[in-house]
Design an enzyme around this catalytic site. Structure first.
Site, PDB file in Angstrom:
ATOM      1  N   ASP A 115      -9.566  33.522  32.576  1.00  0.00           N
ATOM      2  CA  ASP A 115     -10.203  33.293  33.867  1.00  0.00           C
ATOM      3  C   ASP A 115     -11.517  34.075  33.938  1.00  0.00           C
ATOM      4  O   ASP A 115     -11.693  35.075  33.231  1.00  0.00           O
ATOM      5  CB  ASP A 115      -9.289  33.765  35.010  1.00  0.00           C
ATOM      6  CG  ASP A 115      -8.005  32.956  35.062  1.00  0.00           C
ATOM      7  OD1 ASP A 115      -7.994  31.828  34.542  1.00  0.00           O
ATOM      8  OD2 ASP A 115      -7.023  33.472  35.629  1.00  0.00           O
TER       9      ASP A 115
HETATM   10  N1  URA Z   1      -3.147  34.366  32.863  1.00  0.00           N
HETATM   11  C1  URA Z   1      -3.953  34.310  33.950  1.00  0.00           C
HETATM   12  O1  URA Z   1      -3.502  34.183  35.079  1.00  0.00           O
HETATM   13  N2  URA Z   1      -5.288  34.396  33.738  1.00  0.00           N
HETATM   14  C2  URA Z   1      -5.827  34.566  32.515  1.00  0.00           C
HETATM   15  O2  URA Z   1      -7.051  34.656  32.401  1.00  0.00           O
HETATM   16  C3  URA Z   1      -4.971  34.632  31.405  1.00  0.00           C
HETATM   17  C4  URA Z   1      -3.627  34.525  31.611  1.00  0.00           C
END
Ligand code: URA
Length: 257
Positions: free
Chosen positions: A101
């Site tokens: 993310d």
């Molecule tokens: N899980 C999440 O919620 N975000 C990420 O970036 C990676 C794993």
């Protein structure tokens, strides 16, 4: 392979720029100027462009320590992408192996090797991904058991069993790292300002997976960092935003997956 593609793959320019440069006589193959962008070259040929030798490297592999605020994509007209951070070579075929993310930090492998990426990401391979997280509220042994059994998310998604390890579960809000966002402050207000530090290993990579898993047990992820993916561990000497090539040893173990 065509000469213009060879040079484009090696980051010498776009295909249309290179066609013009080649026609102007700026490329040589085995010491002889070649004006046809479509002429065939192979990795055993010696290619020079504007007088500089250009060796062909089929696959490249980088470890990036992703900072918050950049997106996991190859290109974007408005936002900085993780591939934009690889400044050493302007290859056009690089992509991140999976997504983190925008606000997640840590290990991301960037490559142009689609087969290796597939092996690392394929749901059949269940490659372990280790994250460190700061989570609102007090993570409990009951949460650890629920994660180990395989959570069922509100939308019905059944998660694979995940290993959750509590590092600390009663951190006051004022002990949180500065890197937490304003949203994190809001999330903490609901939980008497208490947060927990955890490590979690997941073996799949669904959209916002860890955030959704914690939400399912009533907690918000305030900070998330990936520490490893399969056999590859984030190099502790790599500053946020920095990258390096994977070592031969790292590549050997990756290819065994
Ligand atoms: N899980 C999440 O919620 N975000 C990420 O970036 C990676 C794993």
């Amino acid at each position: 392979m065509r000469l213009d593609k060879f040079l484009a793959d090696m980051g010498c320019g776009t295909r249309s720029e290179l066609k013009k440069e080649i026609r102007k006589g700026n490329a040589c193959v085995n010491g002889i100027p070649v004006n046809d962008p479509g002429s065939q070259v192979s990795s055993s040929d010696t290619v020079t462009f504007k007088g500089y030798p250009v060796g062909y490297e089929e696959f490249v592999y980088y470890m990036l320590n992703k900072p918050a605020g950049v997106i996991s994509a190859s290109e974007d007209s408005r936002e900085t992408t993780v591939v934009d951070l690889i400044t050493e070579q302007k290859r056009r075929d690089l992509f991140p192996v999976g997504r983190l993310d925008r606000d997640t930090e840590g290990l991301l492998i960037i490559t142009n090797d689609g087969e290796m990426a597939h092996r690392l990401l394929s749901p059949r391979h269940h490659v372990d991904k280790l994250y460190r997280a700061v989570v609102s509220g007090r993570v409990s042994d009951a949460d650890v058991r629920a994660f180990a059994e395989g959570l069922i998310l509100p939308d019905g998604l059944k998660c694979l069993p995940a290993d959750l390890k509590i590092l600390s579960s009663d951190n006051p809000a004022d002990s949180l790292p500065d890197l937490l966002s304003d949203d994190a402050d809001d999330a903490l207000c609901d939980t008497e300002g208490v947060s927990s530090a955890v490590e979690i290993i997941i073996r799949e990579g669904k959209f916002h997976q860890i955030k959704r898993m914690f939400r399912a047990v009533g907690k918000e992820v305030l900070y998330l960092e990936r520490l490893s993916m399969g056999p590859i561990r984030l190099d502790p000497d790599l500053a946020r935003g920095a990258y390096r090539r994977l070592s031969d040893k790292e590549l050997r173990v990756l290819k065994e997956i």
